[in-house]
Write an enzyme that holds these catalytic residues in place. Structure first.
Site, PDB file in Angstrom:
ATOM      1  N   SER A  54       6.292  -2.119   1.497  1.00 57.76           N
ATOM      2  CA  SER A  54       6.706  -0.837   2.079  1.00 57.76           C
ATOM      3  C   SER A  54       5.706   0.244   1.700  1.00 57.76           C
ATOM      4  O   SER A  54       5.416   0.443   0.522  1.00 57.76           O
ATOM      5  CB  SER A  54       8.099  -0.424   1.602  1.00 57.76           C
ATOM      6  OG  SER A  54       8.420   0.857   2.135  1.00 57.76           O
ATOM      7  N   VAL A  59       2.857   1.135  -5.558  1.00 55.59           N
ATOM      8  CA  VAL A  59       1.769   0.162  -5.480  1.00 55.59           C
ATOM      9  C   VAL A  59       1.243   0.077  -4.048  1.00 55.59           C
ATOM     10  O   VAL A  59       0.026   0.023  -3.829  1.00 55.59           O
ATOM     11  CB  VAL A  59       2.211  -1.227  -6.003  1.00 55.59           C
ATOM     12  CG1 VAL A  59       1.105  -2.260  -5.820  1.00 55.59           C
ATOM     13  CG2 VAL A  59       2.607  -1.147  -7.469  1.00 55.59           C
ATOM     14  N   CYS A  60       2.135   0.099  -3.069  1.00 53.53           N
ATOM     15  CA  CYS A  60       1.713   0.032  -1.664  1.00 53.53           C
ATOM     16  C   CYS A  60       0.897   1.264  -1.285  1.00 53.53           C
ATOM     17  O   CYS A  60      -0.112   1.165  -0.584  1.00 53.53           O
ATOM     18  CB  CYS A  60       2.924  -0.101  -0.750  1.00 53.53           C
ATOM     19  SG  CYS A  60       3.898  -1.589  -1.054  1.00 53.53           S
ATOM     20  N   ASP A  61       1.323   2.419  -1.764  1.00 53.54           N
ATOM     21  CA  ASP A  61       0.599   3.667  -1.549  1.00 53.54           C
ATOM     22  C   ASP A  61      -0.805   3.557  -2.141  1.00 53.54           C
ATOM     23  O   ASP A  61      -1.798   3.853  -1.475  1.00 53.54           O
ATOM     24  CB  ASP A  61       1.388   4.810  -2.197  1.00 53.54           C
ATOM     25  CG  ASP A  61       0.699   6.149  -2.090  1.00 53.54           C
ATOM     26  OD1 ASP A  61       1.113   6.964  -1.248  1.00 53.54           O
ATOM     27  OD2 ASP A  61      -0.252   6.408  -2.868  1.00 53.54           O
ATOM     28  N   THR A  64      -3.022   1.049  -0.181  1.00 52.03           N
ATOM     29  CA  THR A  64      -3.465   1.586   1.102  1.00 52.03           C
ATOM     30  C   THR A  64      -4.565   2.625   0.897  1.00 52.03           C
ATOM     31  O   THR A  64      -5.572   2.626   1.615  1.00 52.03           O
ATOM     32  CB  THR A  64      -2.267   2.173   1.871  1.00 52.03           C
ATOM     33  OG1 THR A  64      -1.279   1.136   2.007  1.00 52.03           O
ATOM     34  CG2 THR A  64      -2.669   2.673   3.245  1.00 52.03           C
TER      35      THR A  64
END
Length: 168
Positions: A54, A59-61, A64
């Site tokens: 998500s 971590v995804c932020d 990306t």
């Protein structure tokens, strides 16, 4: 099949595991404007496909952002970030964060990408964290299924693989 945990708990991945040397499976996901996007739409480019559970998590932020900054500046490389977040949420996140080199794509509608690349988590209907590099000829040159979905991928190895593919 890759063995993955989510917050320490084993999860079941649905789909076919992709390996280096495979022809990259095609898929259909949605752009932020709800238009369909396939792997073929980026033919002729090296694709670094960053898969996140998500976009709205730490971590995804970070993943990306890192690929946007480092891989997004490599000539001939397209960075695609794929999650099951709604296209509207992805668009809002990109606008709020000012990221220009990465394309966010939603696998929410059909989980076509998740099944084709073996990253769909059956128990959560999220995608497991993974990174794939696909060369200009649609060959997979790098694969990382992150063993714990809340951990970071190996950024350096993925970026190096993208650079190498771009030089060929």
């Amino acid at each position: 099949m890759a063995s993955v945990t989510f917050k320490g708990n084993p999860v079941t991945l649905i789909g076919q595991e992709v390996k280096v040397g495979d022809v990259a499976p095609n898929f259909t996901v949605l752009a932020n404007d709800l238009s369909p996007v396939t792997l073929d739409d980026t033919k002729g480019f090296v694709r670094l496909i960053s898969v996140v559970p998500s976009i709205d998590t730490g971590v995804c932020d970070a993943q990306t952002r890192r690929f946007n900054e480092e891989a997004g500046s490599i000539e001939g490389v397209k960075v695609l970030t794929i999650s099951v977040d709604l296209p509207f949420a992805q668009k809002r996140w990109c606008a709020a964060n000012g990221l220009e080199n990465v394309v966010t794509l939603s696998d929410h509608r059909d989980v076509s990408f998740g099944q084709a690349y073996g990253v769909l988590i059956q128990e959560l209907r999220l995608l497991a964290r993974a990174v794939f590099v696909v060369d200009r000829n649609d060959r997979v040159t790098y694969v990382e299924y992150v063993s714990e979905a809340t951990n970071h991928p190996n950024y350096e190895a993925a970026i190096e693989a993208a650079k190498q593919a771009a030089q060929q």
